[in-house]
Write a protein that holds these residues in place. Structure first.
Motif, PDB file in Angstrom:
ATOM      1  N   ILE A 320     -21.374   8.062 -21.824  1.00 50.99           N
ATOM      2  CA  ILE A 320     -21.192   9.504 -21.662  1.00 50.99           C
ATOM      3  C   ILE A 320     -19.960   9.881 -22.486  1.00 50.99           C
ATOM      4  CG2 ILE A 320     -20.819  11.347 -19.964  1.00 50.99           C
ATOM      5  CD1 ILE A 320     -23.196   9.887 -19.000  1.00 50.99           C
ATOM      6  N   PRO A 321     -20.071  10.912 -23.334  1.00 54.01           N
ATOM      7  CA  PRO A 321     -18.893  11.300 -24.114  1.00 54.01           C
ATOM      8  C   PRO A 321     -17.729  11.659 -23.187  1.00 54.01           C
ATOM      9  CG  PRO A 321     -20.846  12.476 -24.857  1.00 54.01           C
ATOM     10  CD  PRO A 321     -21.239  11.740 -23.623  1.00 54.01           C
ATOM     11  N   ARG A 322     -16.529  11.363 -23.615  1.00 49.88           N
ATOM     12  CA  ARG A 322     -15.344  11.598 -22.774  1.00 49.88           C
ATOM     13  C   ARG A 322     -15.274  13.029 -22.264  1.00 49.88           C
ATOM     14  NH1 ARG A 322     -11.860   8.162 -21.790  1.00 49.88           N
ATOM     15  NH2 ARG A 322     -10.419   9.758 -21.046  1.00 49.88           N
ATOM     16  N   THR A 323     -15.646  13.966 -23.129  1.00 47.15           N
ATOM     17  CA  THR A 323     -15.547  15.380 -22.762  1.00 47.15           C
ATOM     18  C   THR A 323     -16.504  15.773 -21.640  1.00 47.15           C
ATOM     19  OG1 THR A 323     -17.088  15.757 -24.556  1.00 47.15           O
ATOM     20  CG2 THR A 323     -14.771  16.197 -25.022  1.00 47.15           C
ATOM     21  N   GLN A 324     -17.519  14.964 -21.400  1.00 51.47           N
ATOM     22  CA  GLN A 324     -18.513  15.316 -20.378  1.00 51.47           C
ATOM     23  C   GLN A 324     -18.269  14.597 -19.066  1.00 51.47           C
ATOM     24  OE1 GLN A 324     -21.000  17.410 -20.430  1.00 51.47           O
ATOM     25  NE2 GLN A 324     -21.022  18.021 -22.575  1.00 51.47           N
ATOM     26  N   ILE A 325     -17.423  13.569 -19.092  1.00 49.03           N
ATOM     27  CA  ILE A 325     -17.307  12.713 -17.905  1.00 49.03           C
ATOM     28  C   ILE A 325     -16.864  13.482 -16.661  1.00 49.03           C
ATOM     29  CG2 ILE A 325     -16.018  10.769 -16.898  1.00 49.03           C
ATOM     30  CD1 ILE A 325     -16.490   9.222 -19.290  1.00 49.03           C
ATOM     31  N   ALA A 326     -15.838  14.313 -16.803  1.00 45.54           N
ATOM     32  CA  ALA A 326     -15.319  15.028 -15.636  1.00 45.54           C
ATOM     33  C   ALA A 326     -16.409  15.924 -15.029  1.00 45.54           C
ATOM     34  CB  ALA A 326     -14.100  15.852 -16.036  1.00 45.54           C
ATOM     35  N   ALA A 327     -17.068  16.697 -15.884  1.00 46.87           N
ATOM     36  CA  ALA A 327     -18.084  17.630 -15.386  1.00 46.87           C
ATOM     37  C   ALA A 327     -19.245  16.893 -14.728  1.00 46.87           C
ATOM     38  CB  ALA A 327     -18.594  18.498 -16.530  1.00 46.87           C
TER      39      ALA A 327
END
Ligand SMILES: Nc1ncnc2c1ncn2[C@@H]1O[C@H](COP(=O)(O)OP(=O)(O)O)[C@@H](O)[C@H]1O
Ligand SMILES: [Mg+2]
Length: 339
Positions: A320-327
């Motif tokens: 999962i791209p880093r930018t999507q992990i939190a969401a």
């Protein structure tokens, strides 16, 4: 493992139904979107028709449901020739293909779906058929058996595949035209929805059509499927107006979320978050975790996830791209990520 209920993206059980009840484009004008590709194919078909020659062999590749079969049918229509539809795995013996090839009239189109899944010995029959319009047949039996090369009418092979890399080099090199068919934009899909709605006699607002378009994974087959479910809901509630509420009900029924992800897409992303902290994880491991075969994940599910930036391919596997992990952590585990 229990198979997850998810919308059938391959459309294996849909194709028949959609062809019988729904609108099917029969001209390039009715085929919406894919403008650059359409333009090229329109020129090739017109030119071949004017020369009274068969078209070059054409290979179309792209995920299922984007309109490969439909394009081949339109091309046959424009050329004024017949089209025979068959699929790679369907042809088990060389004789199956030889008899189809010998039945073709001059300039006819032979469409082979999932051409990368044709058995190797059957595929070899295609080589001389494509190149020299000849097939080798065995005459006689036992020691007296001999192979003779028989002419067939010049034809056009249109091959479709979800995975261009899976095609053998000798087969690939025999195609004069190789074209990729890509996902549709939401607006193009909204137009396709309106086109079908008009045919099915459903009143639909622009907003609802766009909502369907945005949830269809860039795929006309899915857009049309959602619309048909909307029509069912409209019918039972005695409301001929396909409003947004009905669209949402149909989406829920099909297990599609507001970003267009299906149950299986979500399951896949969830497993990567839950078990691998966002990855990387190998394709085979993922496949066994969700009970789907690796090839299907790679050719049917993954292209859309990659395109939408929900997934990345790395040398060590999928992540999962880093930018999507939190969401996504919040979406699946209902908790904020503590960095
Ligand atoms: N550009 C398009 N415009 C309108 N309808 C389309 C378009 N492309 C595909 N469709 C519709 O979507 C469905 C799936 O198309 P199909 O040609 O069977 O896809 P594929 O062969 O790539 O799996 C069909 O009902 C077809 O009519
Ligand atoms: Mg098809």
């Amino acid at each position: 493992m229990e198979k997850i209920h998810s919308i059938d993206l391959m459309g294996l059980h849909e194709a028949e139904q959609e062809k019988s009840v729904d609108f099917q484009p029969t001209t390039f004008d009715q085929y919406l979107g894919q403008e650059p590709l359409k333009e090229k194919l329109a020129i090739y078909t017109q030119a071949a028709k004017m020369r009274n020659e068969q078209l070059d062999h054409l290979l179309l590749f792209g995920p299922p449901g984007l309109g490969k079969t439909t394009l081949a049918q339109i091309m046959a229509q424009v050329m004024g020739v017949a089209i025979k539809l068959c699929s790679g795995p369907m042809m088990e013996r060389t004789g199956d293909l030889v008899s189809i090839l010998s039945s073709l009239e001059p300039r006819d189109i032979l469409f082979i779906d999932e051409i990368h899944r044709m058995p190797t010995n059957v595929e070899e029959v295609l080589y001389s058929a494509m190149e020299h319009f000849r097939v080798d047949v065995i005459i006689g039996q036992g020691v007296g058996a001999r192979s003779v090369s028989l002419p067939i009418h010049p034809f056009t092979l249109v091959g479709a595949t979800t995975k261009s890399g899976a095609l053998s080099a000798p087969l690939r090199s025999r195609f004069g035209i190789i074209e990729r068919i890509d996902f549709y934009t939401d607006i193009e899909l909204a137009k396709i929805v309106k086109q079908s709605a008009a045919y099915l006699n459903i009143a639909i607002t622009d907003t609802s059509a766009l909502l369907i378009g945005a949830c269809s994974r860039g795929t006309p087959r899915i857009a049309k499927k959602i619309l048909r479910r909307v029509r069912d809901f409209a019918q039972v509630t005695n409301n001929n107006n396909a409003n947004e509420q009905l669209v949402c009900e149909a989406l829920a029924f099909l297990g599609i979320d507001h970003t267009g992800l299906t149950t299986l897409d979500n399951m896949l992303l969830r497993k990567i978050i839950e078990h691998f902290n966002g990855g990387p994880v190998g394709l085979e491991t993922l496949a066994s975790l969700i009970g789907e075969d690796a090839q299907t994940i790679e050719t049917v599910y993954e292209p859309f996830l990659l395109r939408k930036g929900f997934l990345e391919k790395t040398s060590r596997g999928r992540q999962i791209p880093r930018t999507q992990i939190a969401a996504l952590t919040k979406k699946f585990l209902g908790q904020d990520l503590i960095e």
